[in-house]
Design a protein around this motif. Structure first.
Motif, PDB file in Angstrom:
ATOM      1  N   VAL A 273       2.983-119.542  51.211  1.00 18.99           N
ATOM      2  CA  VAL A 273       2.861-118.344  50.388  1.00 18.99           C
ATOM      3  C   VAL A 273       1.645-118.501  49.483  1.00 18.99           C
ATOM      4  O   VAL A 273       1.490-119.510  48.797  1.00 18.99           O
ATOM      5  CB  VAL A 273       4.127-118.117  49.543  1.00 18.99           C
ATOM      6  N   ARG A 274       0.767-117.501  49.486  1.00 21.73           N
ATOM      7  CA  ARG A 274      -0.472-117.584  48.701  1.00 21.73           C
ATOM      8  C   ARG A 274      -0.177-117.568  47.203  1.00 21.73           C
ATOM      9  O   ARG A 274       0.826-116.990  46.767  1.00 21.73           O
ATOM     10  CB  ARG A 274      -1.389-116.414  49.061  1.00 21.73           C
ATOM     11  N   PRO A 275      -1.074-118.147  46.392  1.00 20.26           N
ATOM     12  CA  PRO A 275      -0.871-118.150  44.939  1.00 20.26           C
ATOM     13  C   PRO A 275      -0.703-116.754  44.355  1.00 20.26           C
ATOM     14  O   PRO A 275       0.059-116.544  43.426  1.00 20.26           O
ATOM     15  CB  PRO A 275      -2.147-118.822  44.415  1.00 20.26           C
ATOM     16  N   ALA A 276      -1.467-115.795  44.867  1.00 18.77           N
ATOM     17  CA  ALA A 276      -1.335-114.402  44.427  1.00 18.77           C
ATOM     18  C   ALA A 276      -1.529-113.525  45.649  1.00 18.77           C
ATOM     19  O   ALA A 276      -2.616-113.460  46.193  1.00 18.77           O
ATOM     20  CB  ALA A 276      -2.378-114.072  43.364  1.00 18.77           C
ATOM     21  N   ASP A 277      -0.463-112.890  46.071  1.00 20.34           N
ATOM     22  CA  ASP A 277      -0.500-112.119  47.306  1.00 20.34           C
ATOM     23  C   ASP A 277      -0.080-110.690  47.009  1.00 20.34           C
ATOM     24  O   ASP A 277       1.046-110.454  46.563  1.00 20.34           O
ATOM     25  CB  ASP A 277       0.453-112.753  48.335  1.00 20.34           C
ATOM     26  N   PRO A 278      -0.967-109.691  47.206  1.00 22.57           N
ATOM     27  CA  PRO A 278      -0.573-108.306  46.958  1.00 22.57           C
ATOM     28  C   PRO A 278       0.676-107.943  47.756  1.00 22.57           C
ATOM     29  O   PRO A 278       0.806-108.311  48.921  1.00 22.57           O
ATOM     30  CB  PRO A 278      -1.789-107.508  47.449  1.00 22.57           C
ATOM     31  N   SER A 279       1.584-107.228  47.117  1.00 27.61           N
ATOM     32  CA  SER A 279       2.834-106.909  47.789  1.00 27.61           C
ATOM     33  C   SER A 279       2.725-105.714  48.712  1.00 27.61           C
ATOM     34  O   SER A 279       3.433-105.636  49.724  1.00 27.61           O
ATOM     35  CB  SER A 279       3.928-106.655  46.739  1.00 27.61           C
ATOM     36  N   ASP A 280       1.852-104.751  48.391  1.00 24.20           N
ATOM     37  CA  ASP A 280       1.764-103.543  49.205  1.00 24.20           C
ATOM     38  C   ASP A 280       0.336-103.021  49.231  1.00 24.20           C
ATOM     39  O   ASP A 280      -0.157-102.456  48.254  1.00 24.20           O
ATOM     40  CB  ASP A 280       2.705-102.472  48.663  1.00 24.20           C
ATOM     41  N   LEU A 281      -0.348-103.199  50.358  1.00 26.81           N
ATOM     42  CA  LEU A 281      -1.667-102.629  50.569  1.00 26.81           C
ATOM     43  C   LEU A 281      -1.565-101.638  51.724  1.00 26.81           C
ATOM     44  O   LEU A 281      -1.505-102.021  52.891  1.00 26.81           O
ATOM     45  CB  LEU A 281      -2.693-103.718  50.881  1.00 26.81           C
ATOM     46  N   THR A 282      -1.512-100.361  51.369  1.00 29.55           N
ATOM     47  CA  THR A 282      -1.454 -99.276  52.351  1.00 29.55           C
ATOM     48  C   THR A 282      -2.509 -98.253  51.963  1.00 29.55           C
ATOM     49  O   THR A 282      -2.610 -97.878  50.790  1.00 29.55           O
ATOM     50  CB  THR A 282      -0.057 -98.618  52.368  1.00 29.55           C
ATOM     51  N   GLY A 283      -3.302 -97.807  52.920  1.00 28.85           N
ATOM     52  CA  GLY A 283      -4.455 -96.985  52.597  1.00 28.85           C
ATOM     53  C   GLY A 283      -4.315 -95.510  52.928  1.00 28.85           C
ATOM     54  O   GLY A 283      -3.584 -95.123  53.840  1.00 28.85           O
ATOM     55  N   ASP A 284      -5.048 -94.688  52.186  1.00 26.17           N
ATOM     56  CA  ASP A 284      -5.136 -93.249  52.413  1.00 26.17           C
ATOM     57  C   ASP A 284      -6.544 -92.942  52.925  1.00 26.17           C
ATOM     58  O   ASP A 284      -7.512 -92.963  52.163  1.00 26.17           O
ATOM     59  CB  ASP A 284      -4.857 -92.503  51.112  1.00 26.17           C
ATOM     60  N   ALA A 285      -6.669 -92.674  54.222  1.00 26.63           N
ATOM     61  CA  ALA A 285      -7.978 -92.470  54.854  1.00 26.63           C
ATOM     62  C   ALA A 285      -8.338 -90.987  54.953  1.00 26.63           C
ATOM     63  O   ALA A 285      -9.079 -90.596  55.869  1.00 26.63           O
ATOM     64  CB  ALA A 285      -7.990 -93.120  56.229  1.00 26.63           C
TER      65      ALA A 285
END
Length: 315
Positions: A273-285
């Protein structure tokens, strides 16, 4: 004959991009480290060198006089960026800015407009306050990879203001059978294939709850080409708009491999598990759809299926 210059040509995106441009009749030049393998597609004019050697790259660009430049080279692993943050800053940040300046100088030297595309990343948003993210979402990187990419992303806008047709493609996760095995997606699909063949019993992963927006790599390459050739340069989020967890990816991969009881074959190691890992990366294209006419063409399940099928075939 139009000319293009690609960095990172030996990677997943670089190989698809080189094939695309060659098929369109481009003269394709590429920069690659001496230790990198040669591009798999014949026809690329390969120049061995280091992107951080800014003077050498600048001379090369002025000599080539490309019409389009695609900067795909990077320390591409977030995990590695924690191990080598200084190198990540030089390659993903400073070298990208050096390439922007070189593109501007090449434009001034040749008198021909140069179109520049920076492969940015959703990691520049870090832990965003809302989802999905778009071009106006504040930059809040939480790891060295994202911070270096954010610097290059912002400087792309600076050079756009100096008269360079510079676009930043904010790429969300995108996959294909060409994804290197050190990435979690290929680790999952190759692991599922090995277990299906009886060659392994389990795979070990980190955070199964991390949510990402996974698309098809050739679609994302298409977005970058469209950004280069658009009438106006700007920043574009390139994403499917559908968030899935790592667990979802695992379930789909094992299902395609014919394994229903995936839980028995997956171990979770907190050390991964990374030291700081974004929980939700979802994009609006939305902007890419409206201005570039771009849209994703391959569904999540089909992407996973193609990767598992390729890993089964490789064996």
């Amino acid at each position: 004959m139009p000319r293009a210059f690609i960095t990172g040509v030996s990677g997943q995106d670089g190989s698809y991009l080189a094939e695309r441009l060659l098929s369109e009749g481009y003269e394709v030049h590429a920069l690659a480290y001496s230790s990198e393998p040669s591009p798999s597609c014949p026809g690329v004019v390969l120049h061995r060198g280091d992107l951080t050697d800014i003077d050498r790259v600048r001379s090369l660009l002025v000599e080539i006089g490309p019409d389009e430049i695609y900067n795909l080279a990077a320390i591409s692993s977030v995990a590695r960026s924690w191990q080598e943050p200084d190198l990540t800053a030089r390659v993903n940040g400073l070298a990208a800015v050096g390439l922007l300046e070189s593109a501007l100088q090449a434009q001034e030297a040749t008198g021909t407009a140069v179109r520049f595309v920076q492969a940015s990343s959703a990691e520049i948003f870090g832990e965003p306050a809302s989802s999905p993210q778009n071009e106006d979402t504040p930059l809040r990187p939480v790891n060295p990879y994202g911070a270096a990419k954010a610097y290059a992303h912002l400087m792309t806008g600076v050079y756009r203001g100096r008269g360079l047709h510079a676009a930043s493609a904010i790429l969300y996760n995108h996959e294909s059978p060409r994804r290197p095995p050190q990435f979690v997606t290929r680790k999952i699909t190759s692991g599922a294939a090995s277990i299906a063949r009886g060659e392994a019993d389990a795979i070990t992963l980190g955070n199964l709850d991390a949510r990402r927006d996974w698309g098809w790599a050739p679609d994302f390459v298409d977005a970058m080409v469209r950004a280069a050739r658009a009438d106006e340069a700007t920043d574009y989020v390139v994403a499917t708009g559908e968030g899935r967890t790592v667990r979802d990816f695992v379930v789909a991969a094992f299902r395609y491999a014919g394994i229903s009881d995936w839980e028995r074959h997956v171990r979770v190691d907190p050390a991964l598990v990374r030291p700081a890992d974004p929980s939700d990366l979802t994009g609006d294209a939305t902007l890419a759809r409206e201005l570039l006419g771009w849209h994703p063409s391959v569904s999540f399940d089909e992407i996973v299926g193609r990767m598992v099928e390729a890993d089964l075939t490789r064996a």
